[in-house]
Design an enzyme around this catalytic site. Structure first.
Site, PDB file in Angstrom:
ATOM      1  CB  CYS A 282      -0.920   0.018   1.056  1.00 13.88           C
ATOM      2  SG  CYS A 282      -2.320  -1.216   1.126  1.00 13.88           S
ATOM      3  CG  ASP A 298       8.033  -3.518   8.022  1.00 11.98           C
ATOM      4  OD1 ASP A 298       6.735  -3.234   7.509  1.00 11.98           O
ATOM      5  OD2 ASP A 298       8.237  -4.774   8.429  1.00 11.98           O
TER       6      ASP A 298
END
Length: 633
Positions: A282, A298
């Protein structure tokens, strides 16, 4: 061998370890003053029956040995680039396995929206699956810091695996901290990860994927993984540790998040740190890479420290989706992937016959070679007549963050960086505007974080494109219910004197013809607007769902940041409030939370108010609100 046993270590444990470890590696293990560790390793060795034990100290020799073994046993294949290899998982092991990833719980217990399994049943199954599973293989033991070495916020982990590829990946992604374990011994609290590839077929892929199991035991702070190679199922300190970290955060009052951490520069050279949570595929990694500085791409561990939210990156590497990365839109990561000096493990790309690597995004056409399904050539079709893509949509790269030109030196700051904004993004073709600010901390956590939806990508097994509920972009990695996770965030605010602002972003709006309304590079403008809003430098328009940018501010940013004109028509189409779709979304998400018994009552209060504002707006404006009709706040 030492003339006397280390304190607390039984003769039986040492005798077992001696059967599997030579003198050097036995001494490395016993140098860690932790009898619990020695007993666990002995139990694993007796059950899995490896050929040998290899203890990784993080020395250059150990790191090089593991890389070499990955090539020798063909878990990784060489390329024409000196420090780059390719790993294949096989066509049935290409993503995280939701169905067979389970949290082990006591009899009669369950966790809303989390896959669970009765604990004793799961442990019994694991014991059977691990019997002799490492026979003929080396058992690697790695010791890692999950955060900066001297940080009070860092966690620690021990990985046992029979896969040199998994060990190699861990050594890139995390700080090897063998010396910390030697220094602190049984005073150190740590997570444990046990992985075995299982029987491999003639191509080197896990053969018994129908027996793939990933079980998380919160009681013992351990994750078991067997009959799989895909890194999301096997690299313990990646997403597997996230469940253990969330559980510990719940007990101790900190946040463990599926978030990047970046610095965005504003006027006068100030740097504002923001975090961002997005489901896989995304735009999370690409957003992190276009920021001015990067701390994490992340994961984030966030603590309240002196009234401030402070975030650390538990990692020092990146395991990113490579599909679509190209030299125009992603110049920095593209440079790193093909730089002759950088170390990269490519997974499930195309390895051409001349040793090059190809993925969708490289400008030149693909050539014959081998990919995740075997030998490949242009025009290849499967037995059902479907064209076989040369590189898988969930193809990945694993590399060091140190190669990034915009890497923030505060990645090693033991007290982390101050978080001033949190962003939540998903793949949404028809509802949310490109960027919007929540009214306050509670509104943002409820309507933008806990209510996050996203269309499914190839990062998980199942049908791509279906819109899924994914609170905080972390549903797959929760060890508590979404209601309890929301409560954790609401309670976290009580420890802060300055609350981060909350934002939603959406890069995937489409027009009636299905074309994207934004270009990939536009995301940097949304970051710059968020930075200005954090400091009150620009005004905003009040919509029923939050605060959106004023056209003139965006037009100025587009000129200054991207050097392009931003038209009123583009703004009107992108930032119109899709009232009917928003009402559908509220009703849809509320119905989900009605089935979650521990949802905080404030969730329903906030969503009820959101629905009221939307319905009043619908009566006044209809199904769409032109942003030029909204008032400034």
């Amino acid at each position: 061998m030492p003339t006397s046993l280390p304190r607390g270590v039984s003769e039986r444990v040492v005798e077992v370890l001696r059967r599997y470890a030579d003198r050097e590696h036995l001494e490395r293990l016993l140098a860690i003053p932790d009898p619990r560790l020695h007993s666990w390793v002995a139990d694993v060795a007796e059950t899995a029956d490896p050929e040998r034990i290899y203890v990784n100290t993080g020395s250059p020799e150990d790191l090089e040995f593991i890389k070499r073994r990955a090539l020798e046993n063909r878990e990784e294949l060489p390329t024409k680039y000196k420090n780059k290899t390719v790993h294949f998982d096989g066509p049935y092991d290409l993503a995280r396995d939701r169905e067979n990833t389970r949290i082990l719980v006591p009899p009669g217990h369950s966790i809303a929206m989390v896959n669970t399994l009765e604990r004793e049943r799961g442990l019994a199954e694991i014991r059977e699956l691990f019997k002799g599973v490492m026979r003929g293989n080396t058992m690697y033991i790695g010791f890692y810091c999950f955060g900066p070495r001297d940080s009070p916020f860092s966690l620690y982990g021990v990985q046992i695996t029979d896969s040199a590829y998994v060990a190699h990946s861990e050594n890139i992604l995390y700080r090897v901290c063998y010396s910390v374990f030697v220094e602190r011994g049984d005073k150190l609290k740590y997570m444990r990860f046990l992985h075995a590839t299982g029987e491999r077929n003639e191509l080197g892929w896990s053969k018994n994927v129908e027996k793939r199991r990933i079980y998380i035991d919160l009681d013992d702070n351990i994750v078991y993984s067997v009959n799989t190679q895909y890194a999301g199922n096997t690299v313990g300190l990646k997403k597997l540790s996230l469940r253990l970290c969330v559980n510990q955060g719940k007990k101790e009052g900190f946040l463990c998040e599926h978030m990047f951490i970046v610095g965005v520069k504003g006027p006068g050279g100030r740097v504002t740190y923001v975090t961002g949570a997005y489901p896989a595929g995304c735009g999370k990694t690409s957003t992190a890479l276009v920021a001015d500085t990067l701390v994490s791409d992340d994961l984030a561990i966030i603590h309240a420290y002196n009234g401030e939210a402070r975030a650390i990156n538990p990692e020092v590497g990146s395991f990113g989706i490579i599909d679509g990365i190209n030299p125009v839109d992603d110049p920095e990561i593209y440079r790193i992937l093909l730089d002759p000096e950088t170390e990269v493990i490519f997974s499930n790309v195309l390895l051409t016959e001349d040793g090059d690597v190809w993925w969708r995004g490289r400008p030149e056409p693909p050539r014959s070679g081998i990919n995740y399904a075997g030998p490949w050539r242009p025009g290849l079709r499967d037995d059902k007549g479907r064209e076989v893509p040369p590189s898988h949509p969930n193809a990945r790269f694993t590399t060091h963050l140190k190669y990034l030109r915009n890497l923030d030196p505060r990645i090693e700051d033991p007290l982390g960086v101050p978080v001033e904004a949190m962003i939540f993004g998903g793949r949404d073709s028809d509802t949310n505007v490109p960027v919007e600010e929540a009214f306050d901390w509670v509104h943002g956590n409820v309507t933008k974080a806990a209510a996050l939806e996203s269309e499914r990508t190839a990062a998980v097994l199942g049908q791509v494109g279906v819109k899924e509920f994914n609170p905080y972009a972390i549903l797959d990695f929760l060890s508590v219910s979404p209601g309890e996770f929301l409560r954790l965030h609401l309670d976290f605010a009580e420890r802060l004197t300055r609350l981060p602002k909350i934002y939603s972003v959406n890069y995937f709006l489409r027009d009636k013809e299905g074309r994207f309304l934004n270009e990939k590079t536009d995301k940097v403008v949304w970051l710059k607007w968020i930075e200005l809003r954090v400091h009150g430098d620009v005004e905003a328009l009040e919509s029923p769902t939050g605060l959106i940018p004023v056209y003139e501010d965006l037009a100025k940013l587009f000129r200054e940041v991207l050097g392009k004109e931003y038209t009123e028509q583009a703004y009107r189409e992108q930032f119109k409030i899709r009232v009917a779709k928003q009402i559908e979304r509220v009703n849809r998400v509320v119905e989900v939370y009605r089935k979650i018994p521990d949802t905080p009552p404030v969730f329903f209060d906030v969503m009820r108010e959101q629905l009221r504002r939307l319905e009043e707006a619908r009566l006044r404006y209809g199904d769409y609100i032109d942003p030029f009709q909204l008032d400034k706040k």
